[in-house]
Design an enzyme around this catalytic site. Structure first.
Site, short mmCIF file in Angstrom:
data_model
loop_
_atom_site.label_atom_id
_atom_site.label_comp_id
_atom_site.label_asym_id
_atom_site.label_seq_id
_atom_site.Cartn_x
_atom_site.Cartn_y
_atom_site.Cartn_z
N CYS A 45 0.87 -1.17 0.00
CA CYS A 45 0.00 0.00 0.00
C CYS A 45 0.92 1.22 0.00
CB CYS A 45 -0.85 -0.02 1.27
SG CYS A 45 -1.82 1.46 1.55
N CYS A 84 -1.11 3.94 -6.43
CA CYS A 84 -1.91 3.33 -5.37
C CYS A 84 -2.12 1.90 -5.83
CB CYS A 84 -3.25 4.05 -5.24
SG CYS A 84 -4.51 3.16 -4.29
N1 DGL Z 1 -4.05 0.77 -1.71
C1 DGL Z 1 -3.72 1.95 -1.01
C2 DGL Z 1 -2.48 2.62 -1.63
O1 DGL Z 1 -1.69 1.97 -2.32
C3 DGL Z 1 -4.73 3.03 -0.73
C4 DGL Z 1 -6.17 2.79 -0.65
C5 DGL Z 1 -6.80 3.53 0.51
O2 DGL Z 1 -7.05 4.74 0.39
O3 DGL Z 1 -7.00 2.89 1.53
O4 DGL Z 1 -2.24 3.78 -1.42
#
Ligand code: DGL
Length: 259
Positions: A73, A181
Site C-alpha cells: 500500500c 496506489c
Molecule cells: N491501496 C492503497 C495505496 O496503495 C490506498 C487505498 C486507501 O485509500 O486505503 O495507497
C-alpha cells in the site's frame, strides 16, 4: 533457508495486485495477506491513524508467523515504513510510486501521478518529486479505490469518475501515468482508454516483488518450496471478505495472464 510465509498488507484489496506479482516471481514462497477492510480507506485519514492501523496489521502478520513484511500500500508505506523498519527485526519492503522510471522515459510530456491524497502530500513523495518530478503532476484520485473495492473495474461508474478526475489534464501532453496506489493497477485497461496509445502506465508492483526476492536472498530467508499458498486474513469478521480477496486474486491472475 526459511519456509515461513511472507506477510502482505493493504487497507483492502489493492495489495493483491502486488501479491499476484510476488506469486509469479517467487514461486517457492507462501504468503499471508491481511486486508484491513474495517479501516479502509487509509488514503484520506490522518497519518498517525494510518500508522496505528498499519502497526496493528503488521502485528497480525507477525502473529501468523511471517518472516518478512510487504506493505503493499503506497499510503501505508509513506506513513509507516521508515518507523516500522526501526522497530522490527524482520525485513520490511514498501511501495513507491514509479515516478523514477517514468521520469526516465524518452519523449516529451508530463508524468501524471495518480495516488491518494495522503501519499501525494507526505514528505516521502515530496523527496521523490525533488529528484524525479521535473515533469510530474500530482493527480489525487478520491473515489477510485472504492470502485475497485466494489469490483467495478470497468463500466459507467468508474469511467464517469475517471472522466472527472482526469478532466483538468485533458489538454496536457502526457508521456506516462504512474499508478501510485496499489488499487489502480486493477483499472489499468480502463485508465489506458483515457490516453493516447503511446502513453505508458507504470506501477511499482513487479519492482516490489523483485525487491522482496532480493531482501529474502540477502537475509538467507528464501523458501525451499513448495510454495504458491496464500492465506487471507481480514480485520472484518466472517467469510465474505476472505472470499472477496480470493476472487480478486483470480481476477488479477486473469487480467495479467498473457503478460
Ligand atoms: N491501496 C492503497 C495505496 O496503495 C490506498 C487505498 C486507501 O485509500 O486505503 O495507497
Amino acid at each position: 533457508m526459511d519456509n515461513r510465509p511472507v506477510g502482505f498488507l493493504d487497507s483492502g484489496l489493492g495489495g493483491i495486485s502486488v501479491l499476484g506479482e510476488a506469486l509469479r516471481v517467487l514461486p517457492d514462497e507462501n504468503f499471508v495477506y491481511f486486508g484491513d477492510t474495517k479501516h479502509i480507506p487509509y488514503g484520506d485519514k490522518p497519518p498517525e491513524t494510518v500508522y496505528r492501523y498499519t502497526h496493528a496489521a503488521v502485528e497480525q502478520l507477525l502473529d501468523a508467523g511471517c518472516k518478512a513484511i510487504v506493505i503493499a500500500c503506497n499510503t501505508a508505506t509513506s506513513v509507516a515504513a521508515a518507523r516500522l523498519r526501526e522497530e522490527l527485526t524482520v525485513p520490511v519492503i514498501g511501495m513507491e510510486p514509479a515516478l523514477k522510471p517514468a521520469s526516465l522515459l524518452e519523449g516529451e510530456g508530463k508524468v501524471l501521478v495518480m495516488a491518494t491524497r495522503v501519499t501525494l502530500a507526505l514528505p516521502k513523495f515530496e523527496a521523490l518529486m525533488e529528484r524525479f518530478g521535473q515533469d510530474a503532476v500530482r493527480v489525487p484520485c478520491p473515489g477510485l479505490m472504492e470502485c475497485v473495492e466494489a469490483g467495478e473495474l470497468s463500466g459507467p461508474r468508474v469511467e464517469g469518475l475517471l472522466q472527472e478526475l482526469l478532466q483538468p489534464y485533458r489538454d496536457m501532453p502526457v508521456k506516462a501515468v504512474v499508478l501510485g496506489c496499489t488499487h489502480y493497477p486493477f483499472l489499468k485497461k480502463t485508465i489506458a482508454r483515457f490516453f493516447e496509445p503511446h502513453v505508458q502506465l507504470m506501477d511499482g508492483n513487479l519492482g516490489t516483488a523483485r525487491q522482496l526476492g532480493r531482501r529474502l536472498e540477502e537475509e538467507g530467508l528464501r523458501s525451499t518450496g513448495p510454495g504458491g499458498q496464500v492465506t487471507f486474513l481480514s480485520s472484518m469478521e466472517g467469510d465474505a471478505p476472505i472470499r472477496q480477496m480470493q476472487h480478486m486474486l483470480s481476477q488479477w491472475q486473469q487480467l495479467t495472464a498473457n503478460q
